[in-house]
Design an enzyme around this catalytic site. Structure first.
Site, short mmCIF file in Angstrom:
data_model
loop_
_atom_site.label_atom_id
_atom_site.label_comp_id
_atom_site.label_asym_id
_atom_site.label_seq_id
_atom_site.Cartn_x
_atom_site.Cartn_y
_atom_site.Cartn_z
N GLY A 101 0.85 -1.19 0.00
CA GLY A 101 0.00 0.00 0.00
C GLY A 101 0.88 1.23 0.00
O GLY A 101 0.91 1.98 -0.99
N ASP A 136 5.31 4.67 -10.94
CA ASP A 136 6.00 5.95 -10.81
C ASP A 136 6.06 6.41 -9.35
O ASP A 136 7.08 6.95 -8.90
CB ASP A 136 5.30 7.02 -11.65
CG ASP A 136 5.50 6.80 -13.14
OD1 ASP A 136 6.65 6.69 -13.57
OD2 ASP A 136 4.49 6.74 -13.88
N GLY A 137 4.97 6.20 -8.60
CA GLY A 137 4.96 6.60 -7.19
C GLY A 137 6.00 5.84 -6.39
O GLY A 137 6.67 6.42 -5.52
N ASN A 191 3.94 4.75 -16.84
CA ASN A 191 2.78 5.37 -17.50
C ASN A 191 2.72 6.89 -17.33
O ASN A 191 1.84 7.54 -17.88
CB ASN A 191 1.48 4.73 -17.01
CG ASN A 191 1.19 4.95 -15.53
OD1 ASN A 191 1.33 6.07 -15.01
ND2 ASN A 191 0.79 3.89 -14.82
N ARG A 228 23.68 -2.86 25.24
CA ARG A 228 24.06 -3.30 23.91
C ARG A 228 25.02 -4.49 23.97
O ARG A 228 24.98 -5.38 23.12
CB ARG A 228 24.67 -2.15 23.11
CG ARG A 228 26.01 -1.67 23.61
CD ARG A 228 26.52 -0.47 22.83
NE ARG A 228 25.71 0.71 23.09
CZ ARG A 228 25.90 1.88 22.47
NH1 ARG A 228 26.84 2.00 21.55
NH2 ARG A 228 25.16 2.92 22.77
N SER A 249 28.57 -0.31 16.76
CA SER A 249 28.08 0.51 17.86
C SER A 249 26.98 -0.20 18.66
O SER A 249 27.01 -0.23 19.88
CB SER A 249 27.54 1.84 17.33
OG SER A 249 26.99 2.62 18.37
N GLU A 288 18.04 2.80 6.86
CA GLU A 288 17.16 2.27 7.89
C GLU A 288 15.78 1.89 7.35
O GLU A 288 15.24 0.83 7.71
CB GLU A 288 16.98 3.28 9.04
CG GLU A 288 18.23 3.52 9.87
CD GLU A 288 19.14 4.61 9.28
OE1 GLU A 288 20.09 4.99 9.97
OE2 GLU A 288 18.86 5.06 8.15
#
Length: 543
Positions: A212, A253-254, A283, A454, A481, A508
């Site tokens: 979508g 195109d979008g 198109n 982390r 990192s 990302e």
């Protein structure tokens, strides 16, 4: 009985999907609270006239675009042209009629893309309409999801959503499942419909991923192609290619304007995903009008710079042999993904609205529908599928059954020779984690030495990587990192696709789309393509 163990893989996957589809938000669906993978483990699946008058006027600006080599016209095995055109117009009018009945939707893309959709689903793709979750099927992603009636019409013709797995035939006999039939098309975009306004894989079997937001779908397609390349590198043997399928995608195109598409296509070129073939519906029309107002870049040159093989089909409206030849050429290129730019007319066949924004996102209107029927020589009532078209498409059920049966037999032979690899691959396909996997996680107490989260995360990731063969992931240029490297593995790269550290670079948004980590109908890929969010969820579940 030799193939029985391999068949339960597809059965288990279907079982998971059925359980997911048993949603309480849809009371007409069957809820199966007791349905589980184990309940299927002992079951065995036994195989047993002159058409379009052309839109007046040629496309402007085509000749002014930079000259990219057009596809050489080299025909593949194909159906008689008159029947192909009749089938293509069937797709067009199923789309027109559904949008018209809903008084909402996007008829222009299906009308323009019907030829490439027909050739893909009818002549090129390998799939089994009786089991849309067969593991080695070709994948199709409609990135330009607003044009979803194209895919619904194709699924309707191919019976792609039949759900006729023999192990579940008793459910069909009870009327608990049905194909994407005429009534489903007539309920397009309605509440509770199996044909929603954008493709949703948790609503409609046969839809690979929910699309979508423009550009997301091509990202999902890159993820599917990455998974195919990774699994093929790990499990294929010189005497047995059991992972061997293509990923096809249509983007518009979008999608090309959205930045995420450039991120993922850059990675696809870098990784050399040769089994990814994308069709660019060129198109030149968007909601606000001609794309000349905001989008004038040379897409071909950009994709060549991204490392893609580029082909231009200049006549996407009626150039069926050009489309066939482009696909054949694309499949011959093994070390690069291919972009096939297909120049089409949005709303092809509509005398007054074709090649305009007015056909992009709204129904044609009764008068224009009648005019289009006359223009394309279509005398049939709404939602009608001519008998010769039905008969032609009907062959996909027996052919698809044979394709899956052949793969099952191949996998059974593979399993005899490579027991460990076969068992591991089956676990990835079914989504089952090894028994006791959670015991591999480190144990922490209040007395444990303080450390950065982390670092603790890295300890957990590397502990899990030893016991979860499907754990693969990476970071957006932050691995050193956020400590996400799996120390015992190398980098997934073009020439080392079997490795399990994925370097996404500073991309990302593209990373998120590629990982498609929460995709019910692709449950085989969920453990294969894990991102940190999924891993953290697993970790949180232990506390």
């Amino acid at each position: 009985m030799a193939a029985s163990s391999s068949l339960t893989v597809s059965q288990a996957l279907v079982g998971r999907t059925i359980a997911h589809h048993g949603s309480t938000t849809h009371p007409d669906r069957l809820a199966l609270p007791g349905f589980s993978l184990s309940s299927l483990s002992g079951r065995v699946l036994k195989s047993s006239s002159s058409q379009a008058s052309r839109v007046a006027g040629s496309r402007k600006r085509v000749s002014s675009r930079p000259s990219v080599r057009a596809a050489a016209v080299e025909t593949l095995d194909k159906t008689e042209t008159s029947l192909v055109e009749k089938s293509i117009n069937t797709i067009r009018f199923l789309s027109i009629d559904a949008v018209e009945k809903a008084n909402s939707g996007h008829p222009g893309l299906p009308m323009g893309c019907a030829p490439m959709g027909h050739i893909l689903y009818d002549e090129v793709m390998r799939y089994n309409p009786k089991n849309p979750y067969w593991f080695n099927r070709d994948r199709f992603v409609l990135s330009a999801g607003h044009g979803c009636m194209l895919q619904y019409a194709l699924l309707h013709l191919a019976d792609m959503t039949a759900f006729w797995c023999v192990s579940l035939i008793f459910l069909m006999n009870l009327g608990l499942f049905s194909i994407l039939g005429e009534e489903d098309l007539k309920s397009f975009r309605q509440w509770g419909s199996r044909s929603p306004g954008h493709p949703e894989n948790f609503e409609t079997p046969g839809i690979e991923v929910t699309t979508g937001p423009l550009g997301q779908g091509i990202g999902n397609a890159v993820g599917l192609a990455l998974a195919e390349k990774h699994l093929a590198a790990r499990y294929n043997k010189p005497d047995s290619e059991i992972v061997d399928h293509y990923t096809y995608c249509i983007l518009g195109d979008g999608c090309q304007m959205e930045g995420i598409s450039n991120e993922v296509c850059s990675l696809a070129g870098h990784w050399g995903l040769g089994k990814l073939i994308a069709f660019y519906d060129d198109n030149h029309i968007s909601i606000d009008g001609d794309t000349e107002i905001a989008f004038t870049e040379t897409v071909d040159t950009r994709f060549e710079g991204l490392g893609w093989h580029v082909i231009w089909v200049k006549n996407g409206n009626t150039g069926y042999d050009e489309i066939r030849a482009a696909i054949k050429e694309a499949k011959a290129v093994k070390d690069k993904p291919t972009l096939i730019k297909v120049t089409t007319t949005i709303g092809f066949g509509s005398p007054n609205k074709a090649n305009s924004y007015s056909v992009h996102g709204s129904a044609l209107g009764a008068k224009e529908v009648d005019a289009t029927r006359k223009n394309l020589g279509w005398p049939f009532e709404p939602f009608h599928v001519p008998e010769d078209v039905k008969k032609h498409w009907g062959r996909h059920v027996p052919e698809g059954t044979v394709l899956e049966a052949e793969w099952n037999a191949k996998f059974a032979e593979y399993e005899k020779k490579y027991k460990e690899e076969a068992a591991e691959l089956k676990s990835l396909i079914s989504g089952e984690f090894p028994a006791g996997w959670e015991k591999a996680l480190p144990t922490y107490t209040p007395e444990s030495p303080a450390d950065a989260t982390r670092n603790l995360s890295q300890q957990c990731l590397n502990a899990l990587a030893k016991v979860l063969p499907g754990l693969i992931g990476g970071s957006a240029d932050l691995a050193s990192s956020n400590m996400t490297l799996l120390k015992m593995f190398g980098d997934f790269q073009k020439d080392t696709p079997e490795e399990r550290n994925v370097r996404f670079g500073v991309r990302e948004h593209g990373m998120g789309a590629i990982l498609q980590w929460d995709c019910p109908s692709q449950s085989w890929s969920s453990p294969v393509l894990c991102n940190l969010l999924r891993v953290h969820r697993l970790h949180e579940g232990r506390h």
